[in-house]
Motif scaffolding. Structure first.
Motif, PDB file in Angstrom:
ATOM      1  N   ALA A 105       0.833  -1.203   0.000  1.00  0.00           N
ATOM      2  CA  ALA A 105       0.000   0.000   0.000  1.00  0.00           C
ATOM      3  C   ALA A 105       0.868   1.255   0.000  1.00  0.00           C
ATOM      4  O   ALA A 105       0.458   2.301  -0.506  1.00  0.00           O
ATOM      5  N   SER A 106       2.049   1.154   0.564  1.00  0.00           N
ATOM      6  CA  SER A 106       3.053   2.211   0.423  1.00  0.00           C
ATOM      7  C   SER A 106       3.831   1.875  -0.849  1.00  0.00           C
ATOM      8  O   SER A 106       4.778   1.078  -0.836  1.00  0.00           O
ATOM      9  N   TYR A 107       3.377   2.427  -1.975  1.00  0.00           N
ATOM     10  CA  TYR A 107       3.750   1.925  -3.306  1.00  0.00           C
ATOM     11  C   TYR A 107       5.253   1.718  -3.515  1.00  0.00           C
ATOM     12  O   TYR A 107       5.676   0.774  -4.168  1.00  0.00           O
ATOM     13  N   GLY A 108       6.034   2.633  -2.961  1.00  0.00           N
ATOM     14  CA  GLY A 108       7.477   2.598  -3.208  1.00  0.00           C
ATOM     15  C   GLY A 108       8.159   1.373  -2.628  1.00  0.00           C
ATOM     16  O   GLY A 108       9.331   1.121  -2.927  1.00  0.00           O
ATOM     17  N   LEU A 109       7.462   0.631  -1.811  1.00  0.00           N
ATOM     18  CA  LEU A 109       8.065  -0.548  -1.184  1.00  0.00           C
ATOM     19  C   LEU A 109       7.924  -1.814  -2.028  1.00  0.00           C
ATOM     20  O   LEU A 109       8.335  -2.888  -1.592  1.00  0.00           O
ATOM     21  N   ALA A 110       7.371  -1.695  -3.222  1.00  0.00           N
ATOM     22  CA  ALA A 110       7.230  -2.892  -4.077  1.00  0.00           C
ATOM     23  C   ALA A 110       8.595  -3.548  -4.283  1.00  0.00           C
ATOM     24  O   ALA A 110       9.604  -2.866  -4.485  1.00  0.00           O
ATOM     25  N   ASN A 111       8.598  -4.856  -4.215  1.00  0.00           N
ATOM     26  CA  ASN A 111       9.834  -5.592  -4.532  1.00  0.00           C
ATOM     27  C   ASN A 111       9.626  -6.330  -5.847  1.00  0.00           C
ATOM     28  O   ASN A 111       8.663  -7.086  -5.997  1.00  0.00           O
ATOM     29  N   CYS A 112      10.524  -6.099  -6.783  1.00  0.00           N
ATOM     30  CA  CYS A 112      10.394  -6.717  -8.103  1.00  0.00           C
ATOM     31  C   CYS A 112      10.680  -8.215  -8.047  1.00  0.00           C
ATOM     32  O   CYS A 112      11.377  -8.702  -7.144  1.00  0.00           O
ATOM     33  N   ALA A 113      10.180  -8.915  -9.058  1.00  0.00           N
ATOM     34  CA  ALA A 113      10.311 -10.372  -9.122  1.00  0.00           C
ATOM     35  C   ALA A 113      11.769 -10.822  -9.139  1.00  0.00           C
ATOM     36  O   ALA A 113      12.151 -11.772  -8.437  1.00  0.00           O
ATOM     37  N   GLU A 114      12.576 -10.136  -9.939  1.00  0.00           N
ATOM     38  CA  GLU A 114      13.965 -10.584 -10.075  1.00  0.00           C
ATOM     39  C   GLU A 114      14.750 -10.351  -8.790  1.00  0.00           C
ATOM     40  O   GLU A 114      15.596 -11.146  -8.416  1.00  0.00           O
ATOM     41  N   ARG A 115      14.432  -9.241  -8.095  1.00  0.00           N
ATOM     42  CA  ARG A 115      15.108  -9.033  -6.810  1.00  0.00           C
ATOM     43  C   ARG A 115      14.636 -10.057  -5.781  1.00  0.00           C
ATOM     44  O   ARG A 115      15.420 -10.543  -4.967  1.00  0.00           O
ATOM     45  N   THR A 116      13.360 -10.382  -5.801  1.00  0.00           N
ATOM     46  CA  THR A 116      12.871 -11.421  -4.878  1.00  0.00           C
ATOM     47  C   THR A 116      13.658 -12.710  -5.091  1.00  0.00           C
ATOM     48  O   THR A 116      14.138 -13.328  -4.128  1.00  0.00           O
ATOM     49  N   ALA A 117      13.793 -13.117  -6.350  1.00  0.00           N
ATOM     50  CA  ALA A 117      14.477 -14.392  -6.652  1.00  0.00           C
ATOM     51  C   ALA A 117      15.960 -14.326  -6.258  1.00  0.00           C
ATOM     52  O   ALA A 117      16.496 -15.271  -5.665  1.00  0.00           O
ATOM     53  N   ILE A 118      16.610 -13.206  -6.566  1.00  0.00           N
ATOM     54  CA  ILE A 118      18.034 -13.075  -6.225  1.00  0.00           C
ATOM     55  C   ILE A 118      18.204 -13.078  -4.705  1.00  0.00           C
ATOM     56  O   ILE A 118      19.090 -13.752  -4.168  1.00  0.00           O
ATOM     57  N   PHE A 119      17.349 -12.340  -4.009  1.00  0.00           N
ATOM     58  CA  PHE A 119      17.489 -12.269  -2.543  1.00  0.00           C
ATOM     59  C   PHE A 119      17.188 -13.624  -1.906  1.00  0.00           C
ATOM     60  O   PHE A 119      17.796 -13.991  -0.891  1.00  0.00           O
ATOM     61  N   LYS A 120      16.272 -14.357  -2.473  1.00  0.00           N
ATOM     62  CA  LYS A 120      16.023 -15.716  -1.953  1.00  0.00           C
ATOM     63  C   LYS A 120      17.281 -16.570  -2.098  1.00  0.00           C
ATOM     64  O   LYS A 120      17.669 -17.287  -1.177  1.00  0.00           O
ATOM     65  N   ALA A 121      17.910 -16.488  -3.260  1.00  0.00           N
ATOM     66  CA  ALA A 121      19.129 -17.287  -3.494  1.00  0.00           C
ATOM     67  C   ALA A 121      20.231 -16.881  -2.509  1.00  0.00           C
ATOM     68  O   ALA A 121      20.810 -17.731  -1.824  1.00  0.00           O
ATOM     69  N   VAL A 122      20.469 -15.587  -2.411  1.00  0.00           N
ATOM     70  CA  VAL A 122      21.565 -15.114  -1.561  1.00  0.00           C
ATOM     71  C   VAL A 122      21.285 -15.449  -0.094  1.00  0.00           C
ATOM     72  O   VAL A 122      22.181 -15.868   0.648  1.00  0.00           O
ATOM     73  N   SER A 123      20.036 -15.328   0.304  1.00  0.00           N
ATOM     74  CA  SER A 123      19.711 -15.602   1.711  1.00  0.00           C
ATOM     75  C   SER A 123      19.780 -17.083   2.040  1.00  0.00           C
ATOM     76  O   SER A 123      19.773 -17.470   3.206  1.00  0.00           O
ATOM     77  N   GLU A 124      19.847 -17.909   1.010  1.00  0.00           N
ATOM     78  CA  GLU A 124      20.065 -19.347   1.222  1.00  0.00           C
ATOM     79  C   GLU A 124      21.532 -19.724   0.967  1.00  0.00           C
ATOM     80  O   GLU A 124      21.876 -20.898   0.813  1.00  0.00           O
ATOM     81  N   GLY A 125      22.376 -18.708   0.868  1.00  0.00           N
ATOM     82  CA  GLY A 125      23.814 -18.969   0.742  1.00  0.00           C
ATOM     83  C   GLY A 125      24.287 -19.224  -0.677  1.00  0.00           C
ATOM     84  O   GLY A 125      25.415 -19.667  -0.902  1.00  0.00           O
ATOM     85  N   LYS A 126      23.435 -18.942  -1.673  1.00  0.00           N
ATOM     86  CA  LYS A 126      23.783 -19.198  -3.078  1.00  0.00           C
ATOM     87  C   LYS A 126      23.970 -17.871  -3.803  1.00  0.00           C
ATOM     88  O   LYS A 126      22.990 -17.218  -4.176  1.00  0.00           O
ATOM     89  N   LYS A 127      25.212 -17.477  -3.984  1.00  0.00           N
ATOM     90  CA  LYS A 127      25.494 -16.157  -4.563  1.00  0.00           C
ATOM     91  C   LYS A 127      25.997 -16.240  -5.996  1.00  0.00           C
ATOM     92  O   LYS A 127      26.132 -15.227  -6.652  1.00  0.00           O
TER      93      LYS A 127
END
Ligand SMILES: O=c1ccn([C@H]2C[C@H](O)[C@@H](CO)O2)c(=O)[nH]1
Ligand SMILES: [Zn+2]
Length: 132
Positions: free
Chosen positions: A46-68
């Motif tokens: 609802a605070s529009y500027g906080l949208a997270n894009c799909a590609e960043r979601t996927a990259i952050f998921k990988a990095v947060s699981e130790g896969k860089k």
């Protein structure tokens, strides 16, 4: 893993997009060099500027699981031509893509283009710029 399989995973991820504000759904899939796949969708707020894009979601998921170390990133949306990642995502990709990481931009009509980070964000800011 073949490209079509990875594209299908991005298309599946797109179905989970949370987009009540833009109604523009994007999906992504990251294939790591050690053959793990991380899917991502865009997630709005609802605070529009906080949208997270799909590609960043996927990259952050990988990095947060130790896969860089990323072999391939696929991004897909229902666009006229292949989807164009935003500037923020290009910069985040630059952090985790090497010069050979394949970046596949696609749409739902089967159009696709393959690129690399140096084409998507020439002269990107990097850790090298932090030291003089
Ligand atoms: O490559 C892109 C471009 C846009 N978006 C999202 C952000 C926002 O939720 C919506 C409209 O900009 O699409 C992505 O996820 N990836
Ligand atoms: Zn983005």
């Amino acid at each position: 893993m073949d490209m079509q399989t990875l594209l299908n995973q991005a298309i599946e991820a797109r179905k989970k997009a949370y987009t009540p504000y833009s109604n523009f759904q994007v999906g992504a899939a990251v294939l790591t060099k050690d053959h793990h796949v991380f899917q991502g969708c865009n997630i709005e707020n609802a605070s529009y500027g906080l949208a997270n894009c799909a590609e960043r979601t996927a990259i952050f998921k990988a990095v947060s699981e130790g896969k860089k170390e990323i072999d391939t990133i696929v991004v897909v949306a229902d666009t006229e031509g292949p989807v164009s990642p935003c500037g923020a995502c290009r910069q985040v990709m630059a952090e985790f893509c090497d010069k050979d990481t394949k970046i596949i931009l696609a749409n739902l009509n089967g159009e696709m283009m393959e690129t690399i980070i140096d084409e998507l964000l020439p002269g990107f800011f990097s850790s090298k710029d932090l030291t003089k």
